[in-house]
Design an enzyme around this catalytic site. Structure first.
Site, PDB file in Angstrom:
ATOM      1  N   ARG A 271       0.867  -1.178   0.000  1.00 38.38           N
ATOM      2  CA  ARG A 271       0.000   0.000   0.000  1.00 38.38           C
ATOM      3  C   ARG A 271       0.905   1.229   0.000  1.00 38.38           C
ATOM      4  NH1 ARG A 271      -2.213   0.556   5.394  1.00 38.38           N
ATOM      5  NH2 ARG A 271      -0.823   2.328   5.486  1.00 38.38           N
ATOM      6  N   HIS A 275      -3.416   4.417   4.886  1.00 32.58           N
ATOM      7  CA  HIS A 275      -4.598   3.540   4.882  1.00 32.58           C
ATOM      8  C   HIS A 275      -5.791   4.235   4.217  1.00 32.58           C
ATOM      9  CE1 HIS A 275      -7.528   0.638   6.307  1.00 32.58           C
ATOM     10  NE2 HIS A 275      -8.203   1.614   6.867  1.00 32.58           N
ATOM     11  N   TYR A 284       3.986   4.840  11.531  1.00 28.22           N
ATOM     12  CA  TYR A 284       4.259   3.408  11.750  1.00 28.22           C
ATOM     13  C   TYR A 284       5.130   2.755  10.677  1.00 28.22           C
ATOM     14  CZ  TYR A 284       0.103   3.201   8.746  1.00 28.22           C
ATOM     15  OH  TYR A 284      -0.796   3.373   7.732  1.00 28.22           O
TER      16      TYR A 284
END
Ligand SMILES: Cc1ncc(C[n+]2csc(CCOP(=O)(O)OP(=O)(O)O)c2C)c(N)n1
Length: 380
Positions: A271, A275, A284
């Site tokens: 990805r 998100h 993160y």
């Protein structure tokens, strides 16, 4: 010796010979994800298919960028971008025949559009207008599912029912790596394998479930290995290699159609963006990881293969980009128009037969809207 044995009433015998119910070896995924682009297998790939995949990837990349821009302009509430995952999205749509069904998750708008759903209608859930802004039956695309993995038992149920009715239908269900930890994933795979349902599960392993990396999600050797426990084959594929994903999914769809049962395909991808627009991925994961994956970009991989083989030139690239711009401009223009929504529609399509409570609430709303219209009239 036990008391029973002393009395001679019980004679121990060895249990029936045990053997595995099926040979697990053919179900195991290969040690490496399957690749086509940049390998000898690419010469076997159909040039027309590769060109079509390329055009769709370029459009998909542009669609993602446009949809993300629409969130910044307040035209879309949220957009889970599939930038970096376009090969999976496009291949999933292209391997299906008209009579087959696609069961997408919230990240799979591109697959929905590539299947033929109107690009604006595909976004009405994410704009907050409708749970599903398109007719699922028109293109045989189930609603984009936000509750993780709930689309999987639905896909199995639909495919199983079709098979019982003698209809030639395959269902392809998409899910993320995080979704494979859900109970619905387990139940869907178990029923699918026991019933030999014509269904294909495509797991897009994009590395993260929001901020949770795969190694905190599962202890399985790979997600494809999960298939073996249910008695179906697990296949591993490079999810950024559009030709490879198309081939592996086509094989799985054919197998399902021919009565061979379900397959679990794990596509290794990444990805590239957060998100959703509501997430900050820098909290993160590091830039170095993202940079590494930029070197394995699905659009660039296919473009390189096509140009190296003389199947695509500057004109072809320009045409693909122009088509993508046309799509983006249309999306922009239509998404910039205020949708006309009727609040009464809240009560439509909830149940086939509305419950007494819903009927009561519908009347309450109708009265409130009427009172509001009247007071607007008197204050004008
Ligand atoms: C049943 C359920 N639990 C939790 C959530 C909240 N949630 C939304 S997205 C997400 C992560 C999903 O990750 P993954 O399945 O890997 O898919 P991706 O978003 O990476 O495509 C979670 C936990 C949800 N939507 N549904």
């Amino acid at each position: 010796m036990t008391v029973m044995e002393q009395r001679g009433a019980y004679r121990p015998t060895p249990p029936p010979a045990w053997q595995p119910r099926t040979d697990p070896a053919p179900l195991l995924p290969d040690a490496e994800p399957y690749r086509v682009l940049g390998t000898a297998a690419a010469a076997e790939a159909d040039p027309e298919l590769l060109r079509r995949l390329y055009g769709e990837l370029v459009k998909g990349r542009r669609y993602n960028a446009q949809a993300t821009a629409l969130t910044k302009q307040g035209r879309l509430a949220v957009y889970p971008s599939s930038t970096g995952q376009e090969a999976c999205e496009v291949a999933a749509a292209l391997v299906l025949r008209d009579q087959d069904w696609l069961f997408p998750s919230y990240r799979d708008t591109l697959a929905v559009v590539a299947r033929g759903v109107d690009p604006v209608e595909a976004l009405t859930l994410l704009r907050g207008d409708w749970h599903t802004g398109y007719d699922p039956h028109e293109h045989r695309v189930a609603p984009l599912s936000t509750p993780l993995a709930t689309q999987l038992p639905h896909a199995v149920g639909l495919a199983h029912a079709a098979r019982l009715k003698g209809d030639d239908v395959v269902a392809l269900a998409m899910v993320g790596d995080g979704g494979t930890s859900e109970g619905d994933f387990h139940e869907a795979l178990n029923f699918a394998a026991v019933w030999q349902t014509p269904v294909v599960f495509l797991v897009q392993n994009n590395g993260f479930a929001i901020s949770v990396p795969l190694d905190k999600q599962t202890a399985a050797p790979s997600l494809a290995h999960k298939a073996v426990g249910y008695g179906m084959p697990g296949r591993l594929v490079d999810g950024n290699d559009a030709a490879a994903v198309h081939e592996v999914l086509s094989d799985a769809v054919r197998r399902a159609r021919e009565g061979g049962g379900p397959t679990l395909v794990e596509a290794i991808t990444y990805r590239m963006e957060a998100h959703t627009n509501a997430d900050d991925a820098t909290r993160y994961r590091g830039d170095a990881e993202v940079e590494t994956w930029k070197g394995h970009d699905p659009v660039v991989l296919l473009e390189r293969e096509l140009t190296a083989r003389g199947l695509l030139d500057e004109d072809g690239i320009e045409t693909a980009r122009r088509d993508a711009e046309t799509l983006a401009a249309d999306l922009r223009e239509r998404m910039n128009q205020d949708p006309v929504l009727d609040p009464m529609d809240l009560f439509s399509h909830v149940y086939a037969e509305p419950t007494p409570q819903l009927l009561e609430q519908r009347e309450q709303l109708r009265a409130e809207l009427a009172a509001e219209a009247e007071s607007e009239g008197t204050h004008r």
